[in-house]
Motif scaffolding. Structure first.
Motif, short mmCIF file in Angstrom:
data_model
loop_
_atom_site.label_atom_id
_atom_site.label_comp_id
_atom_site.label_asym_id
_atom_site.label_seq_id
_atom_site.Cartn_x
_atom_site.Cartn_y
_atom_site.Cartn_z
N ASP A 109 0.84 -1.19 0.00
CA ASP A 109 0.00 0.00 0.00
C ASP A 109 0.87 1.24 0.00
OD1 ASP A 109 -2.32 1.35 -0.12
OD2 ASP A 109 -3.03 0.85 1.89
N ALA A 110 0.29 2.33 -0.48
CA ALA A 110 1.04 3.57 -0.61
C ALA A 110 1.01 4.36 0.70
CB ALA A 110 0.45 4.42 -1.72
N PRO A 111 2.11 5.05 1.01
CA PRO A 111 2.08 5.95 2.17
C PRO A 111 1.26 7.19 1.86
CG PRO A 111 4.17 6.15 1.01
CD PRO A 111 3.42 5.03 0.34
N LYS A 112 0.71 7.79 2.87
CA LYS A 112 -0.06 9.01 2.68
C LYS A 112 0.85 10.14 2.26
CE LYS A 112 -3.25 7.58 6.35
NZ LYS A 112 -3.79 7.90 7.70
N ALA A 113 0.30 11.02 1.42
CA ALA A 113 1.07 12.18 0.96
C ALA A 113 0.66 13.41 1.73
CB ALA A 113 0.84 12.39 -0.54
N THR A 131 6.76 5.23 -7.78
CA THR A 131 7.30 5.41 -6.43
C THR A 131 6.45 6.46 -5.73
OG1 THR A 131 8.86 7.06 -7.26
CG2 THR A 131 9.65 4.79 -7.04
N PRO A 132 6.19 6.28 -4.45
CA PRO A 132 5.37 7.25 -3.74
C PRO A 132 6.07 8.60 -3.63
CG PRO A 132 5.48 5.17 -2.55
CD PRO A 132 6.53 5.11 -3.61
N LEU A 133 5.29 9.66 -3.68
CA LEU A 133 5.76 11.01 -3.42
C LEU A 133 5.31 11.41 -2.02
CD1 LEU A 133 4.95 12.65 -6.87
CD2 LEU A 133 7.24 12.28 -5.92
N SER A 134 6.12 12.16 -1.33
CA SER A 134 5.79 12.51 0.04
C SER A 134 4.81 13.66 0.14
CB SER A 134 7.06 12.87 0.82
OG SER A 134 7.70 14.01 0.26
N ASN A 135 4.61 14.42 -0.95
CA ASN A 135 3.74 15.59 -0.92
C ASN A 135 3.02 15.71 -2.26
OD1 ASN A 135 3.03 18.58 -1.25
ND2 ASN A 135 3.76 18.54 0.87
N VAL A 136 1.75 16.05 -2.21
CA VAL A 136 0.95 16.13 -3.44
C VAL A 136 1.45 17.21 -4.39
CG1 VAL A 136 -1.12 15.19 -2.34
CG2 VAL A 136 -0.75 17.68 -2.35
N PHE A 137 2.09 18.25 -3.84
CA PHE A 137 2.56 19.34 -4.69
C PHE A 137 3.88 19.01 -5.41
CE2 PHE A 137 -0.27 21.63 -1.75
CZ PHE A 137 -1.07 22.28 -2.67
N LEU A 147 -2.53 10.92 -8.75
CA LEU A 147 -3.06 11.22 -7.42
C LEU A 147 -4.24 10.29 -7.15
CD1 LEU A 147 -3.02 13.19 -4.93
CD2 LEU A 147 -4.86 14.42 -6.09
N GLN A 148 -4.28 9.71 -5.97
CA GLN A 148 -5.45 8.95 -5.51
C GLN A 148 -5.95 9.56 -4.21
OE1 GLN A 148 -4.09 4.75 -5.55
NE2 GLN A 148 -5.40 4.51 -7.36
N MET A 149 -7.26 9.40 -3.98
CA MET A 149 -7.90 9.97 -2.79
C MET A 149 -8.71 8.94 -2.05
SD MET A 149 -9.37 13.56 -4.35
CE MET A 149 -10.24 13.95 -2.81
N ASP A 150 -8.66 9.03 -0.75
CA ASP A 150 -9.60 8.33 0.14
C ASP A 150 -10.48 9.43 0.72
OD1 ASP A 150 -10.93 7.06 2.19
OD2 ASP A 150 -9.14 6.40 3.26
N PHE A 151 -11.69 9.55 0.17
CA PHE A 151 -12.55 10.68 0.51
C PHE A 151 -12.83 10.80 2.01
CE2 PHE A 151 -14.59 10.05 -3.89
CZ PHE A 151 -13.63 10.86 -4.48
N ASP A 152 -13.17 9.67 2.64
CA ASP A 152 -13.66 9.72 4.02
C ASP A 152 -12.70 9.12 5.04
OD1 ASP A 152 -13.93 7.10 3.24
OD2 ASP A 152 -16.12 7.16 3.14
N VAL A 195 -7.75 11.81 2.59
CA VAL A 195 -6.39 11.28 2.63
C VAL A 195 -5.91 11.17 1.18
CG1 VAL A 195 -4.94 9.34 3.33
CG2 VAL A 195 -6.89 10.02 4.74
N TYR A 196 -4.67 11.60 0.93
CA TYR A 196 -4.14 11.68 -0.43
C TYR A 196 -2.93 10.77 -0.59
CZ TYR A 196 -7.10 15.81 -0.75
OH TYR A 196 -8.19 16.65 -0.75
N PHE A 197 -2.81 10.23 -1.82
CA PHE A 197 -1.69 9.37 -2.17
C PHE A 197 -1.14 9.83 -3.52
CE2 PHE A 197 -4.85 7.12 0.25
CZ PHE A 197 -4.15 6.49 1.25
N ALA A 198 0.13 10.17 -3.58
CA ALA A 198 0.74 10.69 -4.80
C ALA A 198 1.80 9.72 -5.30
CB ALA A 198 1.35 12.07 -4.54
N TYR A 199 1.82 9.51 -6.62
CA TYR A 199 2.73 8.53 -7.22
C TYR A 199 3.53 9.18 -8.35
CZ TYR A 199 -0.83 5.36 -5.21
OH TYR A 199 -1.73 4.72 -4.39
N ARG A 200 4.84 8.96 -8.34
CA ARG A 200 5.70 9.32 -9.45
C ARG A 200 5.71 8.15 -10.44
NH1 ARG A 200 9.58 12.89 -9.75
NH2 ARG A 200 7.73 14.19 -9.39
N THR A 201 5.27 8.39 -11.68
CA THR A 201 5.21 7.31 -12.68
C THR A 201 6.51 7.23 -13.47
OG1 THR A 201 4.23 8.79 -14.32
CG2 THR A 201 2.72 7.54 -12.92
#
Length: 377
Positions: free
Chosen positions: A203-207, A307-313, A321-326, A371-377
């Motif tokens: 699973d991806a770490p939170k961004a 690879t996961p990115l530590s920050n959405v920006f 970008l993936q989101m967990d709305f709730d 909750v946000y998850f950012a990925y470098r492709t």
């Protein structure tokens, strides 16, 4: 029919192609409309009410627009119930707060345009259900100079009307019917408490969503990120007929993301459809990882294609970008970065709700607790 009550900064068009809908004569009694049908004029009145409500939401986000109650101006055939006027007033007030949050993040809209078309009307007794499509475009203010010209989306809504005295219909509720993130002009609902669920590895770490942040430039790879972005921006509204749609089967966001990644050089890996280590699409079937939000994440991480990115920006063109709305532990939505300003603002394009170049700032302003998850492709 173009409204003459709106200023040029925000335009509205109501397009109606709805035939008469039968209304049982016994449906509403003496206190309700006596006509046996909902004719085109009434269907058009439903459309004008929908346009007024959605346009007022749009206006609330445009810089310099006065606080006006467009939706409160009701007609003889259809209007808003007193409760809906109050509810929409609260919603518009929350959108003005969102506008301030956007401005604090460096985003301002100088104009907005909302068009509404009536897709269908269904009458059951003294109630009418009206389906409409909203097409809205916002123009970005050039604060730093390299913002995109516009952002836009197409959304679908279902409105409920109730027959009232004097032959008039009153709007009693409106809800979005799309999956995916709510539109930027949609008031946020009250937060709901949900039970946590177990996550599946990998699973991806939170961004983080902090701003500003140190940039992480992309390394040279064999992937064509410009092709990924070009594909997304070509088909965000007009779907590629070479692929099936999954709007009615949980949403089309990850299917669309997979298409764009393939266009940019991701090669299929065939195998069992339920094996998250595989990723592929065929004429009649596909892997779960092609269309599933969580399954895509598991595949992408396991395959080392991201690879996961530590920050959405930190996202750049072609990043995901993936989101967990709730915050319940399950990811709900996938989207791709198709533009990045020189100042470092990512802009995302996606399906469900079909959206073009929505800024990261506007997503955060609409979903501050997601909750946000950012990925470098």
């Amino acid at each position: 029919m173009k409204s003459t009550t709106l200023r040029s900064a925000v335009g509205v068009v109501v397009a109606g192609a709805v035939s008469a809908v039968l209304l049982p004569a016994s449906a509403a009694g003496a206190a309700t409309p006596r006509a046996a049908t909902v004719d085109k004029a009434t269907a058009d009145a439903f459309g004008r009410v929908a346009a007024a409500v959605l346009t007022e939401r749009t206006e609330a986000l445009v810089d310099g627009r006065p606080a006006r109650r467009i939706a409160g101006r009701t007609g003889q055939k259809a209007g808003l119930s007193a409760r809906t006027i109050r509810t929409e007033g609260d919603g518009v007030s929350s959108l003005r707060t969102r506008k301030k949050r956007l401005a604090a993040l460096g985003e301002v809209y100088t104009a907005g345009d909302t068009k509404v078309s009536v897709d269908g009307v269904r009458v059951t007794g003294a109630r009418a259900t009206v389906r409409v499509t909203e097409t809205t475009t916002f123009r970005y203010k050039k604060i730093r100079g390299d913002e995109p010209a516009t952002t836009g989306f197409k959304a679908h809504h279902e409105l409920g009307f109730t027959a009232a005295k004097g032959g008039r219909w009153e709007l009693t509720g409106i809800k979005a019917t799309d999956d995916g993130p709510r539109a930027v002009n949609a008031p946020a609902p009250a937060p709901a408490r949900t039970a946590g669920v177990a996550t599946t590895t990998p699973d991806a770490p939170k961004a983080s969503t902090s701003w500003p942040v140190r940039a992480v430039p992309k390394k040279r790879t064999s992937y064509n990120y410009a092709a990924m972005a070009a594909y997304s921006e070509k088909y965000w509204r007009n779907y590629n007929p070479a692929y099936r749609k999954f709007n009615e089967a949980g949403g089309d966001c990850t299917n669309f993301l997979s298409q764009a990644l393939k266009a940019g050089g991701w090669k299929p890996e065939t195998g069992g459809s339920a094996d998250y280590r595989k990723w592929w699409y065929e004429n009649t079937r596909q892997s779960d990882s092609w269309i599933g939000v969580n399954e895509w994440s598991w595949y992408a991480l396991n395959s080392k294609r991201v690879t996961p990115l530590s920050n959405v920006f930190q996202m750049e063109v072609g990043d995901v970008l993936q989101m967990d709305f709730d915050g319940d532990g399950a990811k709900d939505h996938s989207m791709m970065t198709t533009y990045r300003s020189g100042y470092g603002m990512p802009y995302l394009t996606y399906h469900s709700t079909n959206t073009y170049r929505k800024s990261m700032a506007s997503i955060l302003a609409s979903y501050p607790d997601a909750v946000y998850f950012a990925y470098r492709t």
